[in-house]
Write a protein that holds these residues in place. Structure first.
Motif, PDB file in Angstrom:
ATOM      1  N   TYR A  73       0.831  -1.189   0.000  1.00  0.00           N
ATOM      2  CA  TYR A  73       0.000   0.000   0.000  1.00  0.00           C
ATOM      3  C   TYR A  73       0.868   1.243   0.000  1.00  0.00           C
ATOM      4  O   TYR A  73       2.057   1.194   0.277  1.00  0.00           O
ATOM      5  CB  TYR A  73      -0.935   0.003   1.215  1.00  0.00           C
ATOM      6  CG  TYR A  73      -0.204   0.031   2.534  1.00  0.00           C
ATOM      7  CD1 TYR A  73       0.088   1.238   3.158  1.00  0.00           C
ATOM      8  CD2 TYR A  73       0.239  -1.139   3.134  1.00  0.00           C
ATOM      9  CE1 TYR A  73       0.777   1.277   4.358  1.00  0.00           C
ATOM     10  CE2 TYR A  73       0.933  -1.109   4.330  1.00  0.00           C
ATOM     11  CZ  TYR A  73       1.199   0.093   4.933  1.00  0.00           C
ATOM     12  OH  TYR A  73       1.891   0.131   6.101  1.00  0.00           O
ATOM     13  N   VAL A  74       0.256   2.356  -0.328  1.00  0.00           N
ATOM     14  CA  VAL A  74       0.943   3.643  -0.331  1.00  0.00           C
ATOM     15  C   VAL A  74       0.806   4.236   1.062  1.00  0.00           C
ATOM     16  O   VAL A  74      -0.281   4.251   1.635  1.00  0.00           O
ATOM     17  CB  VAL A  74       0.311   4.588  -1.385  1.00  0.00           C
ATOM     18  CG1 VAL A  74       0.984   5.946  -1.369  1.00  0.00           C
ATOM     19  CG2 VAL A  74       0.378   3.958  -2.767  1.00  0.00           C
ATOM     20  N   ALA A  75       1.913   4.740   1.602  1.00  0.00           N
ATOM     21  CA  ALA A  75       1.883   5.343   2.927  1.00  0.00           C
ATOM     22  C   ALA A  75       0.922   6.536   2.933  1.00  0.00           C
ATOM     23  O   ALA A  75       0.772   7.237   1.923  1.00  0.00           O
ATOM     24  CB  ALA A  75       3.285   5.796   3.330  1.00  0.00           C
ATOM     25  N   GLU A  76       0.278   6.774   4.063  1.00  0.00           N
ATOM     26  CA  GLU A  76      -0.749   7.814   4.156  1.00  0.00           C
ATOM     27  C   GLU A  76      -0.204   9.195   3.779  1.00  0.00           C
ATOM     28  O   GLU A  76      -0.845   9.940   3.035  1.00  0.00           O
ATOM     29  CB  GLU A  76      -1.344   7.851   5.563  1.00  0.00           C
ATOM     30  CG  GLU A  76      -2.525   8.779   5.678  1.00  0.00           C
ATOM     31  CD  GLU A  76      -3.184   8.725   7.047  1.00  0.00           C
ATOM     32  OE1 GLU A  76      -4.039   9.591   7.297  1.00  0.00           O
ATOM     33  OE2 GLU A  76      -2.869   7.833   7.839  1.00  0.00           O
ATOM     34  N   GLU A  77       0.998   9.533   4.275  1.00  0.00           N
ATOM     35  CA  GLU A  77       1.543  10.863   3.959  1.00  0.00           C
ATOM     36  C   GLU A  77       1.853  11.010   2.466  1.00  0.00           C
ATOM     37  O   GLU A  77       1.692  12.087   1.900  1.00  0.00           O
ATOM     38  CB  GLU A  77       2.783  11.189   4.809  1.00  0.00           C
ATOM     39  CG  GLU A  77       3.916  10.205   4.707  1.00  0.00           C
ATOM     40  CD  GLU A  77       3.826   9.032   5.689  1.00  0.00           C
ATOM     41  OE1 GLU A  77       4.764   8.229   5.701  1.00  0.00           O
ATOM     42  OE2 GLU A  77       2.830   8.904   6.422  1.00  0.00           O
ATOM     43  N   ASP A  78       2.243   9.898   1.818  1.00  0.00           N
ATOM     44  CA  ASP A  78       2.480   9.937   0.376  1.00  0.00           C
ATOM     45  C   ASP A  78       1.163  10.090  -0.385  1.00  0.00           C
ATOM     46  O   ASP A  78       1.087  10.797  -1.386  1.00  0.00           O
ATOM     47  CB  ASP A  78       3.203   8.676  -0.094  1.00  0.00           C
ATOM     48  CG  ASP A  78       4.625   8.588   0.448  1.00  0.00           C
ATOM     49  OD1 ASP A  78       5.197   9.651   0.800  1.00  0.00           O
ATOM     50  OD2 ASP A  78       5.162   7.469   0.515  1.00  0.00           O
ATOM     51  N   MET A  79       0.120   9.425   0.115  1.00  0.00           N
ATOM     52  CA  MET A  79      -1.180   9.510  -0.548  1.00  0.00           C
ATOM     53  C   MET A  79      -1.762  10.913  -0.420  1.00  0.00           C
ATOM     54  O   MET A  79      -2.404  11.404  -1.355  1.00  0.00           O
ATOM     55  CB  MET A  79      -2.137   8.468   0.045  1.00  0.00           C
ATOM     56  CG  MET A  79      -3.291   8.150  -0.844  1.00  0.00           C
ATOM     57  SD  MET A  79      -2.723   7.435  -2.402  1.00  0.00           S
ATOM     58  CE  MET A  79      -3.865   8.185  -3.516  1.00  0.00           C
ATOM     59  N   VAL A  80      -1.516  11.575   0.706  1.00  0.00           N
ATOM     60  CA  VAL A  80      -1.976  12.956   0.886  1.00  0.00           C
ATOM     61  C   VAL A  80      -1.350  13.846  -0.185  1.00  0.00           C
ATOM     62  O   VAL A  80      -2.028  14.684  -0.804  1.00  0.00           O
ATOM     63  CB  VAL A  80      -1.653  13.471   2.316  1.00  0.00           C
ATOM     64  CG1 VAL A  80      -1.841  14.978   2.419  1.00  0.00           C
ATOM     65  CG2 VAL A  80      -2.503  12.753   3.339  1.00  0.00           C
ATOM     66  N   LYS A  81      -0.054  13.659  -0.445  1.00  0.00           N
ATOM     67  CA  LYS A  81       0.639  14.448  -1.472  1.00  0.00           C
ATOM     68  C   LYS A  81       0.054  14.169  -2.856  1.00  0.00           C
ATOM     69  O   LYS A  81      -0.137  15.090  -3.653  1.00  0.00           O
ATOM     70  CB  LYS A  81       2.135  14.134  -1.468  1.00  0.00           C
ATOM     71  CG  LYS A  81       2.865  14.617  -0.244  1.00  0.00           C
ATOM     72  CD  LYS A  81       4.314  14.155  -0.270  1.00  0.00           C
ATOM     73  CE  LYS A  81       5.000  14.417   1.054  1.00  0.00           C
ATOM     74  NZ  LYS A  81       6.350  13.828   1.096  1.00  0.00           N
ATOM     75  N   TYR A 108      -8.495   5.992  -6.287  1.00  0.00           N
ATOM     76  CA  TYR A 108      -8.367   6.170  -4.834  1.00  0.00           C
ATOM     77  C   TYR A 108      -9.728   6.222  -4.136  1.00  0.00           C
ATOM     78  O   TYR A 108      -9.941   5.537  -3.134  1.00  0.00           O
ATOM     79  CB  TYR A 108      -7.580   7.447  -4.547  1.00  0.00           C
ATOM     80  CG  TYR A 108      -7.370   7.723  -3.092  1.00  0.00           C
ATOM     81  CD1 TYR A 108      -6.618   6.854  -2.301  1.00  0.00           C
ATOM     82  CD2 TYR A 108      -7.915   8.844  -2.491  1.00  0.00           C
ATOM     83  CE1 TYR A 108      -6.422   7.100  -0.954  1.00  0.00           C
ATOM     84  CE2 TYR A 108      -7.722   9.098  -1.133  1.00  0.00           C
ATOM     85  CZ  TYR A 108      -6.980   8.221  -0.377  1.00  0.00           C
ATOM     86  OH  TYR A 108      -6.790   8.466   0.950  1.00  0.00           O
TER      87      TYR A 108
END
Length: 186
Positions: A73-81, A108
């Motif tokens: 999965y994509v890390a949450e902070e990366d997904m926010v970006k 997403y």
């Protein structure tokens, strides 16, 4: 039959050769061993069908259990970006930037697969764009609710499709290529 067992043991043991000598061969994983077993099992099925062998040496030989891998999965902070960038691209007047941004947003927000995304037609949405009908794995159809922010962007995008006359030759696909045809998976 004993040869089959010895072969499977040889595949799974990286420390010793058949004659006991050490080897530098890396240990094969369960999936690789299962692939080798499956290949030889298929060969034996063919040889039995052609009457080249009499006995089924693979009777009672089971595949190894493979460990289930957890999805990445994509890390949450990366997904926010990513979402911030996508939301900025949605403000673009450039069709392809908007299209690509909406595709990422739908992956997403809706949790759909690539094959489902490229198969979406404009008429797969409910009249008010609050839900989407997709056909997924196993040809199963499901309804996906559309969150308000994504709904607004879909409506804006569909309006752009028709206002810019991007949709040529009556193509019903939601996401179109430069040629005005449905995009492909590649």
């Amino acid at each position: 039959k004993e040869d089959v067992r010895e072969y499977i043991m040889w595949l799974s043991d990286a420390k010793r050769e058949k004659d006991g000598r050490p080897t530098n061969r890396a240990r094969l994983g369960e999936a690789s061993i299962n692939r080798a077993i499956s290949s030889i099992r298929s060969l034996y099925k063919y040889m039995r069908r052609e009457a080249l062998v009499e006995h089924d040496v693979f009777a009672g030989v089971n595949a190894l259990r493979t460990q289930q891998r957890l999805p990445k999965y994509v890390a949450e902070e990366d997904m926010v970006k990513v979402v911030e960038r996508v939301l900025n691209q949605l403000e673009s007047e450039e069709y392809f930037e908007r299209r690509d941004a909406l595709m990422v947003l739908m992956f997403y927000a809706c949790g759909i697969r690539l094959a489902e995304l490229v198969a979406i037609d404009v008429d797969h949405f409910s009249d008010d764009y609050r839900s989407l009908r997709v056909r997924g794995k196993g040809d199963k159809e499901r309804q996906i609710p559309i969150v308000q922010r994504v709904r607004v962007e879909i409506i804006r995008y569909v309006k752009l499709l028709f206002d810019e006359n991007i949709c040529i030759n009556q193509e019903k696909a939601l996401f179109l290529s430069k040629e005005g045809k449905r995009i492909s998976r590649s």
